[in-house]
Design an enzyme around this catalytic site. Structure first.
Site, PDB file in Angstrom:
ATOM      1  N   GLU A  84      26.198  29.728  34.543  1.00  0.00           N
ATOM      2  CA  GLU A  84      25.570  30.837  34.678  1.00  0.00           C
ATOM      3  C   GLU A  84      24.613  31.311  33.363  1.00  0.00           C
ATOM      4  O   GLU A  84      25.125  30.955  32.447  1.00  0.00           O
ATOM      5  CB  GLU A  84      26.479  32.043  35.060  1.00  0.00           C
ATOM      6  N   THR A 131      38.454  27.211  31.066  1.00  0.00           N
ATOM      7  CA  THR A 131      37.864  27.667  32.290  1.00  0.00           C
ATOM      8  C   THR A 131      36.572  28.028  31.739  1.00  0.00           C
ATOM      9  O   THR A 131      35.699  27.632  32.585  1.00  0.00           O
ATOM     10  CB  THR A 131      38.646  28.794  33.025  1.00  0.00           C
ATOM     11  N   ARG A 140      34.623  40.829  24.191  1.00  0.00           N
ATOM     12  CA  ARG A 140      34.000  41.793  24.770  1.00  0.00           C
ATOM     13  C   ARG A 140      34.361  42.330  26.173  1.00  0.00           C
ATOM     14  O   ARG A 140      34.158  43.573  26.540  1.00  0.00           O
ATOM     15  CB  ARG A 140      32.206  41.477  24.894  1.00  0.00           C
ATOM     16  N   ASP A 182      35.297  37.350  39.917  1.00  0.00           N
ATOM     17  CA  ASP A 182      34.132  37.143  39.297  1.00  0.00           C
ATOM     18  C   ASP A 182      33.088  36.218  40.024  1.00  0.00           C
ATOM     19  O   ASP A 182      32.187  35.762  39.356  1.00  0.00           O
ATOM     20  CB  ASP A 182      33.980  37.367  37.809  1.00  0.00           C
ATOM     21  N   LYS A 199      36.224  34.833  45.312  1.00  0.00           N
ATOM     22  CA  LYS A 199      37.176  34.930  43.970  1.00  0.00           C
ATOM     23  C   LYS A 199      37.445  36.380  44.118  1.00  0.00           C
ATOM     24  O   LYS A 199      36.809  37.391  43.391  1.00  0.00           O
ATOM     25  CB  LYS A 199      36.622  34.303  42.852  1.00  0.00           C
ATOM     26  N   VAL A 201      32.956  42.506  36.678  1.00  0.00           N
ATOM     27  CA  VAL A 201      32.906  41.014  36.716  1.00  0.00           C
ATOM     28  C   VAL A 201      32.059  40.490  35.574  1.00  0.00           C
ATOM     29  O   VAL A 201      31.818  39.321  35.295  1.00  0.00           O
ATOM     30  CB  VAL A 201      31.812  40.725  38.030  1.00  0.00           C
TER      31      VAL A 201
END
Lengths: 355, 355
Positions: free
Chosen positions: A68, A96, A124, A239, A243, A305
């Site tokens: 992403e 992951t 974060r 997310d 899922k 998410v």
């Protein structure tokens, strides 16, 4: 004929924070203070939420996972994060989630920071959960259950301690080795840590329940009868499409808070609900425009998410911390010819044995 | 207690090609051979066009310019480019366009290449124009007019020479200093170079006209009466909304070839035409599924805006060239703990004065 100066100009350099330097920077500040620092930047940017360019992340899905890009801009600074999510990586000894990010000036488009974000994303994410918890948790909360004891869990515990005043954490994972790892890592961190053998045991007496599991499948980590009144839930492991972590009946009993609805409706727990199911935007609570928790019995749910602005805040924080320090290298990533129209000439003059 | 090994593992390293190394790599191969190499990868990827994930680039517009992310994937490799376009930068001594790009494996999401792309974009843009010209130009073409003599112009000339057999280039720019710069750079490159004082003069006897101007406004570099039968035009300077180079009447007399219609209709010359105006996809010509030029009198127009797959091809080419060479550095950009679930432990163990 003068020898041309082939060293890249200062404009060509982009400050880069490597993984090693990120870890050194975190320790120079302290993990908890670092997350508190991110929270301050998150608060600033959440209050300015309406002025950001916002878009759901740009995802490239495959059978194995997702890659992403998460861009955003506040009109002065542009930022984006590259992040992958490959749950099967763990079985191959890989992360992951790995990530890196960049900030650039909107005025010129020139990058001003490139940074690792595998560690920074963990920080974060935990800082965001804690900031949200601070606004939604019941008064006097001291105990948090953490279900899923993977790479994110210890960060969640320390952020909850630093930002929400949590003193006790109760850990459960389907794999006892993961819980043992988290218990080991949280030793001497100022928290009372309890290792649990079932989700039911973990949530006993908890004021906050944080679920951070990682399987890419519709799982039900929490069922409806497990969640009592007055609880705040951070559901941050779900997310992406398909899922999720919570039974849909929990969602229906909760007041739901999300980051950016167009993204969360696709990726979050609320993908199990109707497209127009009412949700609250957490930035409005943090900006003081809306009330978060309105009663002691209310169940509040943060369907987190991860949104681009959170990465933006974390990168801004890092950029401000590295100024004048040794926690960065200069990366020769942007070509900068003396005459901007003479890119070809710059290449020509770099030819060996010339000049 | 053993001292932990704090050096990043090989999995944490991402090969990085700096601007300096890109220039050295280009010279080690030769500029023309480098562009020929990109063309071979472009042909391979254009033939595989249907199997790519395609999306119009993700643009963040501001008053000063645009910052874009251009992702794509062929199912095995994922790539994206960061690129800005700030026409006003030139006046401040900065590049109009700077860029960098990345490749990652779809299987794991781990990056395998980070590269400067300011120079590489110039090379791939010229390589793409030349590949398209090879398929669309009139038989026996020897002369190309280049209108706009900025950072892209010399690359276009050398690519046309290497790939299309062009022998004469006729240069015009509204700023004579830009033309002088291009003439100087193209000395001893095996081309007959003619400096022209008007667009009309430049296109005299030209078989190919390439426009590569950079102002962010609807300009008309070529008017209808200037373009005769049988010409091939590469219009590559117009690449964002409001930025065009050709009079609309030229478009209507031409057979138009584009990269990716959903992007070109927004950014290209054809933004001046109806949304359903018929255009041809150039990949089909290169894949041999459709014929490009069908008659000697036809005007063919490549409305090039630059598409993500072209960057992908160029990055693939670079990745294959740097294997086993010194034209790269290893960048510590991806955290890689021994136990992938133990990211926190990795951070803890990096604490100074421990172990």
């Amino acid at each position: 004929m003068n020898k041309p100066n082939l060293a890249p100009s200062s404009l060509a350099y982009v400050p880069f924070v490597s993984v090693q330097n990120m870890m050194a920077l975190v320790h120079s500040i302290g993990i908890e203070d670092f997350m508190k620092g991110i929270v301050a930047y998150l608060e600033e940017d959440f209050k300015n939420w309406e002025n950001f360019d916002k878009t759901p992340r740009v995802a490239s899905h495959s059978a194995e996972g997702v890659i992403e890009l998460m861009p955003t801009s506040n009109g002065e600074i542009y930022g984006f994060k590259y992040v992958n999510g490959h749950p099967k990586n763990t079985h191959e000894g890989l992360q992951t989630v790995t990530a890196f990010g960049l900030l650039a000036t909107v005025d010129t488009g020139y990058p001003v920071l490139l940074s690792e974000m595998t560690i920074l994303t963990a920080l974060r994410t935990a800082a965001t959960s804690a900031l949200v918890s601070k606004h939604l948790m019941p008064k006097g909360a001291t105990t948090m259950a953490v279900i899923g004891n993977g790479a994110q869990s210890e960060f969640q515990c320390l952020a909850a301690k630093a930002i929400c005043g949590i003193q006790n954490v109760r850990l459960y994972d389907i794999d006892p080795a993961a819980t043992q790892k988290a218990v080991r890592n949280l030793k001497n961190q100022g928290l009372k840590v309890t290792s649990c053998t079932s989700p039911q045991e973990a949530i006993e007496g908890a004021h906050i329940i944080t679920t951070c599991t990682a399987d890419k499948q519709c799982a039900t980590i929490l069922s409806d009868n497990m969640v009592g009144a007055g609880i705040h839930i951070n559901a941050i492991g779900g997310d992406c499409p398909g899922k999720t972590e919570l039974h849909v009946d929990i969602l229906k009993r909760s007041d739901i808070f999300v980051e950016y609805p167009p993204q969360t409706r696709v990726e979050g727990e609320i993908q199990a609900l109707a497209d127009d199911y009412p949700v609250n935007e957490i930035w409005k609570v943090i900006a003081g425009l809306e009330t978060g928790r309105t009663s002691a019995n209310q169940i509040t749910l943060f369907d987190g998410v991860g949104f681009a602005i959170e990465d933006f805040s974390a990168l801004r924080y890092v950029l401000d911390q590295i100024q004048g320090t040794a926690f960065m290298q200069q990366l020769d990533m942007v070509a900068d010819p003396d005459d901007p129209r003479d890119l070809f000439g710059m290449v020509l003059r770099a030819k060996p044995n010339q000049g």
